[in-house]
Design a protein around this motif. Structure first.
Motif, PDB file in Angstrom:
ATOM      1  N   MET A 226      40.941  39.156  32.252  1.00 17.32           N
ATOM      2  CA  MET A 226      40.949  37.696  32.279  1.00 17.32           C
ATOM      3  C   MET A 226      41.955  37.184  33.303  1.00 17.32           C
ATOM      4  SD  MET A 226      38.628  36.799  30.295  1.00 17.32           S
ATOM      5  CE  MET A 226      37.551  37.730  29.200  1.00 17.32           C
ATOM      6  N   ALA A 227      43.075  37.884  33.478  1.00 16.02           N
ATOM      7  CA  ALA A 227      44.043  37.494  34.502  1.00 16.02           C
ATOM      8  C   ALA A 227      43.434  37.626  35.896  1.00 16.02           C
ATOM      9  CB  ALA A 227      45.303  38.352  34.382  1.00 16.02           C
ATOM     10  N   LEU A 228      42.651  38.675  36.111  1.00 18.76           N
ATOM     11  CA  LEU A 228      41.967  38.824  37.399  1.00 18.76           C
ATOM     12  C   LEU A 228      40.952  37.713  37.619  1.00 18.76           C
ATOM     13  CD1 LEU A 228      41.411  42.696  37.484  1.00 18.76           C
ATOM     14  CD2 LEU A 228      42.940  41.359  38.932  1.00 18.76           C
ATOM     15  N   TYR A 229      40.241  37.348  36.567  1.00 15.15           N
ATOM     16  CA  TYR A 229      39.307  36.216  36.678  1.00 15.15           C
ATOM     17  C   TYR A 229      40.050  34.943  37.082  1.00 15.15           C
ATOM     18  CZ  TYR A 229      35.553  38.878  34.369  1.00 15.15           C
ATOM     19  OH  TYR A 229      34.588  39.792  34.062  1.00 15.15           O
ATOM     20  N   LEU A 230      41.218  34.715  36.483  1.00 16.52           N
ATOM     21  CA  LEU A 230      41.995  33.517  36.814  1.00 16.52           C
ATOM     22  C   LEU A 230      42.540  33.577  38.234  1.00 16.52           C
ATOM     23  CD1 LEU A 230      43.978  33.165  33.461  1.00 16.52           C
ATOM     24  CD2 LEU A 230      42.170  31.646  34.265  1.00 16.52           C
ATOM     25  N   LEU A 231      42.933  34.750  38.674  1.00 21.68           N
ATOM     26  CA  LEU A 231      43.456  34.903  40.025  1.00 21.68           C
ATOM     27  C   LEU A 231      42.397  34.598  41.079  1.00 21.68           C
ATOM     28  CD1 LEU A 231      45.574  38.153  39.572  1.00 21.68           C
ATOM     29  CD2 LEU A 231      46.462  35.902  40.172  1.00 21.68           C
ATOM     30  N   ASP A 232      41.160  34.978  40.813  1.00 23.45           N
ATOM     31  CA  ASP A 232      40.074  34.763  41.775  1.00 23.45           C
ATOM     32  C   ASP A 232      39.296  33.481  41.514  1.00 23.45           C
ATOM     33  OD1 ASP A 232      40.724  37.010  43.132  1.00 23.45           O
ATOM     34  OD2 ASP A 232      39.153  38.282  42.290  1.00 23.45           O
ATOM     35  N   GLY A 233      39.727  32.699  40.525  1.00 21.08           N
ATOM     36  CA  GLY A 233      39.064  31.433  40.268  1.00 21.08           C
ATOM     37  C   GLY A 233      37.715  31.542  39.584  1.00 21.08           C
ATOM     38  N   GLN A 234      37.422  32.679  38.970  1.00 20.99           N
ATOM     39  CA  GLN A 234      36.146  32.836  38.280  1.00 20.99           C
ATOM     40  C   GLN A 234      36.133  32.161  36.911  1.00 20.99           C
ATOM     41  OE1 GLN A 234      33.532  36.222  38.535  1.00 20.99           O
ATOM     42  NE2 GLN A 234      35.204  37.452  39.364  1.00 20.99           N
ATOM     43  N   LEU A 235      37.299  32.086  36.289  1.00 18.04           N
ATOM     44  CA  LEU A 235      37.384  31.599  34.911  1.00 18.04           C
ATOM     45  C   LEU A 235      38.152  30.280  34.876  1.00 18.04           C
ATOM     46  CD1 LEU A 235      36.792  32.280  31.899  1.00 18.04           C
ATOM     47  CD2 LEU A 235      39.052  33.356  31.819  1.00 18.04           C
ATOM     48  N   ASN A 236      37.627  29.328  34.127  1.00 11.36           N
ATOM     49  CA  ASN A 236      38.330  28.070  33.920  1.00 11.36           C
ATOM     50  C   ASN A 236      39.553  28.321  33.037  1.00 11.36           C
ATOM     51  OD1 ASN A 236      39.213  25.485  33.264  1.00 11.36           O
ATOM     52  ND2 ASN A 236      37.163  24.677  33.014  1.00 11.36           N
ATOM     53  N   PRO A 237      40.756  27.910  33.477  1.00  8.48           N
ATOM     54  CA  PRO A 237      41.953  28.167  32.657  1.00  8.48           C
ATOM     55  C   PRO A 237      41.872  27.602  31.245  1.00  8.48           C
ATOM     56  CG  PRO A 237      42.585  27.492  34.877  1.00  8.48           C
ATOM     57  CD  PRO A 237      41.101  27.292  34.769  1.00  8.48           C
ATOM     58  N   ARG A 238      41.077  26.580  31.024  1.00  4.59           N
ATOM     59  CA  ARG A 238      40.977  25.988  29.689  1.00  4.59           C
ATOM     60  C   ARG A 238      40.326  26.944  28.689  1.00  4.59           C
ATOM     61  NH1 ARG A 238      42.584  21.005  29.259  1.00  4.59           N
ATOM     62  NH2 ARG A 238      41.603  20.797  27.219  1.00  4.59           N
ATOM     63  N   ALA A 239      39.738  28.040  29.169  1.00  5.72           N
ATOM     64  CA  ALA A 239      39.197  29.037  28.251  1.00  5.72           C
ATOM     65  C   ALA A 239      40.290  29.673  27.401  1.00  5.72           C
ATOM     66  CB  ALA A 239      38.444  30.121  29.034  1.00  5.72           C
ATOM     67  N   LEU A 240      41.538  29.645  27.891  1.00  2.72           N
ATOM     68  CA  LEU A 240      42.648  30.223  27.128  1.00  2.72           C
ATOM     69  C   LEU A 240      42.934  29.445  25.854  1.00  2.72           C
ATOM     70  CD1 LEU A 240      45.097  31.034  30.066  1.00  2.72           C
ATOM     71  CD2 LEU A 240      43.583  32.627  28.871  1.00  2.72           C
ATOM     72  N   LEU A 241      42.458  28.216  25.768  1.00  4.63           N
ATOM     73  CA  LEU A 241      42.669  27.428  24.549  1.00  4.63           C
ATOM     74  C   LEU A 241      41.967  28.048  23.347  1.00  4.63           C
ATOM     75  CD1 LEU A 241      42.224  23.807  25.975  1.00  4.63           C
ATOM     76  CD2 LEU A 241      44.352  24.895  25.259  1.00  4.63           C
ATOM     77  N   GLU A 242      40.982  28.913  23.600  1.00  7.60           N
ATOM     78  CA  GLU A 242      40.268  29.564  22.501  1.00  7.60           C
ATOM     79  C   GLU A 242      41.178  30.476  21.689  1.00  7.60           C
ATOM     80  OE1 GLU A 242      37.104  29.064  21.491  1.00  7.60           O
ATOM     81  OE2 GLU A 242      37.044  27.444  22.968  1.00  7.60           O
TER      82      GLU A 242
END
Length: 446
Positions: free
Chosen positions: A154-170
């Motif tokens: 998930m950190a790699l997804y965030l680094l490359d902009g693949q994942l919306n950071p708001r997904a961490l609210l889950e």
């Protein structure tokens, strides 16, 4: 009489048949994916070339979540979202995220593979975000190694902009993640990885976008949730920047609470002694310093008068009347040199921002000195060391004569002569004549 023939009715159970067909199709898709991953043996190019034709089949495009399940866990998850422990375990592959090395370089292969598949097959975009949120929400279903690898991915997804950071609210939607400390552990891993790979500024930017910058402490177990333990845990992980953000947010909340409490007390016209007792109680409960308290009190006093908030309408006479009203309150709260210096810094900033008071800084400061709010040591300390840059040259020039007068002998006549000189030069009211003539115990500061 012959009985009539009744045509029997049959209920076609098409639902079960469709479900069986769908399950068989999903299992066939799983088998093809597992075989392709086994053949590629974890190589990025080989895996991409093996999976692309399988994912391109029209009959498999509705199984995007199953594809991601295989890439993450090596097979399909059980209906309860856990890894299966029984059944045909041979139909799983070891070339997946949960079985790889818990290093970024090893997991980067799967991150790049998912990015290529999403670019080529747009149907994966519709399920990728929701699938990632489901895995974050179900951390308790996985073991420690799987959780660590999932966090790095998930950190790699965030680094490359693949994942919306708001997904961490889950993380906060499942109480089991918080009670068992899994959410805190996951956030420490995410923040540490982002800081090492892209720097502290990028990490803080992700926290801000996710909305966690002001609620990250809520991911700690309730029994351990305290500012002291939060600081200890994040210091051990070299995340002092997160501590600063949390403390800044917590300070803003405390400032807002105290400001509102003071406004309510002023509105109810409580005696200033009672207001002081309320402020001191608030200070003890929240472990706030004297300088923090005096800054909030000064700001609240200015907000009680609309004319004092305007930068153009405030006059020196209005300011003096305001100080005269609240001098007992300020005197009781400025019991330490640090609080008095903080008050002088606030006064300096206030006179700088209000143009009509720019030339009245000395007059206001001397009034606070005569009222017993400020002592000689605090004034000299501010003059020599602790002044701020706003209007520094002008205000230090205004205070030069007064500070020199504080350094003079304790002979009262000398001070009266200085007043006479000021009256002759400026035609002003003698403001130093009734000052307490005690010997200045001045200590030179480094």
């Amino acid at each position: 009489m012959a009985s009539k023939y009744i045509l029997p009715c049959f209920r076609l159970k098409t639902g079960n048949r469709v479900k069986r067909v769908k399950d068989n199709e999903c299992l066939a898709y799983r088998n093809e994916l597992v075989e392709a991953l086994d053949r590629a043996k974890g190589k990025l190019e080989g895996t991409w070339k093996a999976l692309d034709p399988i994912v391109s089949k029209p009959e498999y495009q509705k199984y995007g979540e199953q594809l991601l399940d295989v890439l993450y866990t090596g097979g399909l998850l059980a209906p309860d979202g856990k890894l299966p422990t029984r059944g045909d375990l041979k139909l799983r592959t070891s070339y997946c995220v949960f079985k790889s090395h818990d290093e970024l370089n090893a997991l980067r292969i799967y991150e790049q593979l998912v990015m290529r598949l999403r670019r080529r097959h747009k149907h994966l975009d519709t399920v990728f975000e929701e699938h990632a949120q489901r895995y974050i929400r179900q951390l308790a279903n996985f073991d420690m190694g799987a959780r660590r690898r999932l966090g790095l991915l998930m950190a790699l997804y965030l680094l490359d902009g693949q994942l919306n950071p708001r997904a961490l609210l889950e993380l906060g939607t499942n109480p089991a993640n918080i009670d068992d400390g899994l959410a805190m552990e996951f956030m420490l891993l995410i923040c540490g990885t982002l800081k090492r790979e892209r720097g502290a500024s990028f990490m803080l930017q992700v926290l801000k976008k996710s909305g966690l910058d002001h609620k990250i402490i809520s991911f700690m177990p309730p029994m351990l949730r305290s500012d002291l333990y939060f600081r200890q845990v994040y210091q051990e992980s070299d995340l002092n920047e997160v501590i600063e953000v949390h403390e800044e947010r917590a300070s803003l909340v405390l400032r807002k609470q105290l400001r509102q409490r003071l406004l309510d007390d002023f509105r109810e016209k409580l005696p200033q002694l009672e207001i002081v007792m309320n402020v001191r109680q608030f200070q003890r409960e929240r472990h706030m310093s004297d300088s923090e308290i005096i800054g909030i009190v000064w700001q609240t006093i200015n907000e009680t008068n609309a004319s004092m908030k305007s930068r153009s309408s405030a006059s020196p006479e209005q300011a003096l009347r305001k100080l005269q009203i609240y001098a007992p309150l300020l005197n009781a709260l400025c019991s330490t040199d640090s609080a008095q210096i903080a008050l002088l810094m606030r006064l300096q900033e206030w006179c700088y921002e209000h143009h009509s008071l720019f030339k009245s800084f000395e007059r206001l400061a001397v009034h606070l000195y005569r009222a017993g709010v400020l002592n000689e040591d605090a004034i000299v300390r501010w003059y020599e060391v602790d002044h701020i840059d706003k209007g520094k040259v002008a205000f230090l020039k205004q205070m030069h004569r007064f500070v020199r007068w504080l350094h003079s002998d304790t002979d009262a006549s000398a001070r009266v002569d200085y007043n006479s000189f000021m009256i002759h030069r400026q035609h002003v009211e003698p403001i130093y004549s009734d000052a307490v003539s005690t010997k200045l115990k001045f200590t030179k500061y480094n």
